[in-house]
Design a protein around this motif. Structure first.
Motif, mmCIF file in Angstrom:
data_model
loop_
_atom_site.group_PDB
_atom_site.id
_atom_site.type_symbol
_atom_site.label_atom_id
_atom_site.label_comp_id
_atom_site.label_asym_id
_atom_site.label_seq_id
_atom_site.Cartn_x
_atom_site.Cartn_y
_atom_site.Cartn_z
ATOM 1 N N SER A 92 0.790 -1.237 0.000
ATOM 2 C CA SER A 92 0.000 0.000 0.000
ATOM 3 C C SER A 92 0.819 1.282 0.000
ATOM 4 O O SER A 92 0.352 2.317 -0.462
ATOM 5 C CB SER A 92 -0.912 0.036 1.227
ATOM 6 N N VAL A 93 2.034 1.224 0.550
ATOM 7 C CA VAL A 93 2.870 2.424 0.674
ATOM 8 C C VAL A 93 4.241 2.112 0.102
ATOM 9 O O VAL A 93 4.885 1.143 0.524
ATOM 10 C CB VAL A 93 3.025 2.841 2.158
ATOM 11 N N HIS A 94 4.684 2.915 -0.857
ATOM 12 C CA HIS A 94 6.004 2.694 -1.450
ATOM 13 C C HIS A 94 7.059 3.365 -0.586
ATOM 14 O O HIS A 94 6.932 4.524 -0.215
ATOM 15 C CB HIS A 94 6.051 3.231 -2.880
ATOM 16 N N GLY A 95 8.092 2.604 -0.258
ATOM 17 C CA GLY A 95 9.174 3.132 0.558
ATOM 18 C C GLY A 95 9.753 2.044 1.436
ATOM 19 O O GLY A 95 9.425 0.862 1.293
ATOM 20 N N LYS A 96 10.627 2.459 2.360
ATOM 21 C CA LYS A 96 11.285 1.520 3.258
ATOM 22 C C LYS A 96 10.769 1.700 4.671
ATOM 23 O O LYS A 96 10.719 2.817 5.186
ATOM 24 C CB LYS A 96 12.793 1.735 3.227
ATOM 25 N N ILE A 97 10.397 0.596 5.273
ATOM 26 C CA ILE A 97 9.934 0.629 6.658
ATOM 27 C C ILE A 97 11.127 0.897 7.562
ATOM 28 O O ILE A 97 12.154 0.220 7.461
ATOM 29 C CB ILE A 97 9.252 -0.704 7.031
ATOM 30 N N TRP A 113 -0.397 -2.545 14.448
ATOM 31 C CA TRP A 113 0.991 -2.427 14.049
ATOM 32 C C TRP A 113 1.153 -0.973 13.638
ATOM 33 O O TRP A 113 0.489 -0.515 12.709
ATOM 34 C CB TRP A 113 1.304 -3.357 12.870
ATOM 35 N N ASP A 114 1.981 -0.236 14.364
ATOM 36 C CA ASP A 114 2.258 1.167 14.078
ATOM 37 C C ASP A 114 3.539 1.198 13.247
ATOM 38 O O ASP A 114 4.576 0.691 13.683
ATOM 39 C CB ASP A 114 2.436 1.926 15.396
ATOM 40 N N VAL A 115 3.481 1.767 12.043
ATOM 41 C CA VAL A 115 4.576 1.647 11.080
ATOM 42 C C VAL A 115 5.002 3.019 10.566
ATOM 43 O O VAL A 115 4.156 3.852 10.233
ATOM 44 C CB VAL A 115 4.134 0.772 9.878
ATOM 45 N N ASP A 116 6.325 3.237 10.479
ATOM 46 C CA ASP A 116 6.898 4.430 9.856
ATOM 47 C C ASP A 116 7.566 3.998 8.564
ATOM 48 O O ASP A 116 8.350 3.045 8.555
ATOM 49 C CB ASP A 116 7.957 5.082 10.750
ATOM 50 N N VAL A 117 7.251 4.712 7.470
ATOM 51 C CA VAL A 117 7.815 4.397 6.164
ATOM 52 C C VAL A 117 8.494 5.641 5.612
ATOM 53 O O VAL A 117 7.902 6.720 5.597
ATOM 54 C CB VAL A 117 6.707 3.933 5.182
ATOM 55 N N GLY A 134 -6.658 -6.346 9.878
ATOM 56 C CA GLY A 134 -5.780 -6.056 8.742
ATOM 57 C C GLY A 134 -6.093 -4.736 8.066
ATOM 58 O O GLY A 134 -5.461 -4.379 7.070
ATOM 59 N N THR A 135 -7.042 -3.972 8.583
ATOM 60 C CA THR A 135 -7.394 -2.678 8.000
ATOM 61 C C THR A 135 -6.217 -1.721 8.141
ATOM 62 O O THR A 135 -5.658 -1.556 9.231
ATOM 63 C CB THR A 135 -8.629 -2.074 8.710
ATOM 64 N N LEU A 136 -5.856 -1.084 7.033
ATOM 65 C CA LEU A 136 -4.727 -0.161 7.010
ATOM 66 C C LEU A 136 -5.223 1.273 7.000
ATOM 67 O O LEU A 136 -6.129 1.598 6.237
ATOM 68 C CB LEU A 136 -3.879 -0.447 5.767
ATOM 69 N N THR A 137 -4.638 2.114 7.840
ATOM 70 C CA THR A 137 -4.987 3.529 7.904
ATOM 71 C C THR A 137 -3.707 4.343 7.813
ATOM 72 O O THR A 137 -2.768 4.101 8.565
ATOM 73 C CB THR A 137 -5.683 3.871 9.229
#
Length: 140
Positions: A92-97, A113-117, A134-137
């Protein structure tokens, strides 16, 4: 930069049967700090270098009975694994975690799951993935 997958594989190999609680890229991607939890809620910290080798740890994080019980609840309630969350974010998000952590929010009502990309243009994108549905926000 060592891949996230390589860092997690090395950490999981070092602490068999554990669950990923968090991973953080440090030193410009030259090091990953990984926090794992055993089924009894015991947390362990490791550092994995750019080659995917464990360079520090695992060391036990002494958290006490209350925190161990909280961690055991998180592990039990999370239906989406670390790997599932990585796949969801990557599609869903292009980049590096650069950071991921599993924790409860909204007065413990929401397990995410709190994620920084880091995106290709150098901006930061925050993402939350519901660990049950699995819902992504995306954070604005």
């Amino acid at each position: 930069m060592a891949s996230l997958e390589k860092a997690i594989a090395a950490a999981m190999d070092a602490v068999k049967g554990s669950t990923v609680l968090s991973v953080q890229s440090e030193n410009g991607g030259q090091l990953w700090e990984v926090q794992l939890a055993g089924s009894d809620g015991t947390e362990r910290l490791l550092e994995v270098d750019a080659a995917g080798k464990v360079v520090s740890g695992p060391r036990v994080k002494d958290t006490g009975k209350g925190e161990k019980a909280r961690v055991m609840g998180i592990i039990k309630d999370a239906e989406l694994t670390f790997k599932d969350a990585v796949e969801k974010v990557s599609s869903s998000v292009h980049g590096k975690i650069s950071h991921m952590s599993l924790d409860r929010y909204n007065n413990n009502d929401l397990l995410v799951w709190d994620v920084d990309v880091a995106t290709p243009d150098g901006t930061w994108q925050g993402v939350k993935v519901d660990a049950k549905t699995g819902t992504l926000t995306k954070n604005d």
